[in-house]
Design a protein around this motif. Structure first.
Motif, short mmCIF file in Angstrom:
data_model
loop_
_atom_site.label_atom_id
_atom_site.label_comp_id
_atom_site.label_asym_id
_atom_site.label_seq_id
_atom_site.Cartn_x
_atom_site.Cartn_y
_atom_site.Cartn_z
N LEU A 12 0.87 -1.12 0.06
CA LEU A 12 0.01 0.11 -0.02
C LEU A 12 1.01 1.38 -0.13
O LEU A 12 0.34 2.21 -0.76
CB LEU A 12 -0.98 -0.02 1.16
CG LEU A 12 -2.09 -0.91 1.24
CD1 LEU A 12 -2.79 -1.08 2.54
CD2 LEU A 12 -3.04 -0.95 0.33
N VAL A 13 2.01 1.22 0.94
CA VAL A 13 2.82 2.33 0.96
C VAL A 13 3.41 2.28 -0.22
O VAL A 13 3.59 3.68 -0.99
CB VAL A 13 3.89 2.14 2.02
CG1 VAL A 13 5.02 3.28 2.06
CG2 VAL A 13 3.18 2.11 3.25
N VAL A 20 1.14 4.87 -2.55
CA VAL A 20 0.85 6.06 -2.14
C VAL A 20 1.16 7.14 -2.92
O VAL A 20 0.12 7.91 -3.19
CB VAL A 20 0.89 6.36 -0.79
CG1 VAL A 20 0.90 7.53 -0.17
CG2 VAL A 20 0.00 5.30 0.29
N VAL A 52 -1.25 8.48 -5.74
CA VAL A 52 -2.56 9.28 -5.44
C VAL A 52 -2.20 10.79 -5.66
O VAL A 52 -3.06 11.41 -6.24
CB VAL A 52 -2.97 9.00 -3.98
CG1 VAL A 52 -4.31 9.67 -3.78
CG2 VAL A 52 -3.32 7.59 -3.76
N TRP A 58 -10.39 4.96 -2.39
CA TRP A 58 -9.52 3.80 -2.37
C TRP A 58 -10.15 2.54 -1.75
O TRP A 58 -10.69 2.74 -0.64
CB TRP A 58 -8.22 4.20 -1.53
CG TRP A 58 -7.01 3.23 -1.63
CD1 TRP A 58 -7.00 1.79 -1.53
CD2 TRP A 58 -5.51 3.62 -1.79
NE1 TRP A 58 -6.04 1.23 -1.78
CE2 TRP A 58 -5.20 2.24 -1.58
CE3 TRP A 58 -5.04 4.70 -1.98
CZ2 TRP A 58 -3.72 2.36 -1.69
CZ3 TRP A 58 -3.72 4.60 -1.92
CH2 TRP A 58 -3.04 3.31 -1.86
N LEU A 72 -4.62 4.62 5.22
CA LEU A 72 -5.08 5.61 4.08
C LEU A 72 -5.96 6.70 4.44
O LEU A 72 -5.93 7.56 3.64
CB LEU A 72 -6.08 4.63 3.16
CG LEU A 72 -5.15 3.37 2.49
CD1 LEU A 72 -6.04 2.56 1.56
CD2 LEU A 72 -4.07 3.99 1.83
N VAL A 84 -3.65 9.75 4.09
CA VAL A 84 -3.57 10.41 2.76
C VAL A 84 -4.21 11.53 2.32
O VAL A 84 -5.85 11.09 2.01
CB VAL A 84 -3.38 9.24 1.77
CG1 VAL A 84 -2.98 9.61 0.45
CG2 VAL A 84 -2.54 8.08 2.28
N VAL A 94 -6.57 11.31 -0.89
CA VAL A 94 -7.82 10.26 -0.98
C VAL A 94 -8.78 10.96 -0.55
O VAL A 94 -9.12 11.57 0.76
CB VAL A 94 -7.48 9.08 -0.18
CG1 VAL A 94 -8.65 8.14 -0.11
CG2 VAL A 94 -6.18 8.27 -0.75
#
Length: 140
Positions: free
Chosen positions: A25-26, A29, A32, A46, A56, A59, A62
């Protein structure tokens, strides 16, 4: 994920599908803010598995974190209803698994974009995409 400019076609709403694990996931990022820069007014959601949702939420680019409702058929169907209500223009599968590609397809986004077949962890995921993007050699 590098996409040709025409691959984005300025969506009003986009769904990123990367369910986990945390380290992967990192790696996604940074995509995005790049998507946000290309489409400043877009709703960028997401789809993620429950344990990773708190990351998330941190972030800023998002718009909304959508949590997979469970591994059962009922959980998938509840997630499907939520995703379809959003009417995404595009779903971007950053995972390359049949599971993530199927969830992207279940969103009913107009366009389902995934990696080229050589870069997929599960090549059968390609059957769920409307478009594939070349990743190139040596990319994570």
């Amino acid at each position: 994920l590098r996409t040709p400019h025409s691959a984005l076609r300025t969506p009003h709403s986009a769904l990123i599908v990367r369910l986990g694990p945390l380290g992967d996931l990192v790696h996604v990022v940074p995509a995005v803010p790049a998507l946000r820069e290309a489409c400043p007014d877009a709703q960028i959601d997401w789809l993620v598995e429950p344990p990773h949702a708190p990351l998330l939420e941190l972030v800023p680019a998002v718009s909304r974190v959508v949590v997979l409702k469970g591994r059962s058929i009922g959980g998938w169907w509840a997630t499907r209803r939520e995703l379809r209500a959003r009417r995404y223009d595009i779903a971007l599968d950053f995972q390359g698994l049949v599971k993530s590609a199927a969830l992207a397809r279940l969103s009913a986004a107009r366009r389902i974009v995934g990696f080229d077949t050589a870069a997929l962890r599960e090549p059968a995921a390609r059957f769920f995409y409307t478009e594939q993007v070349q990743v190139g050699e040596g990319r994570h």
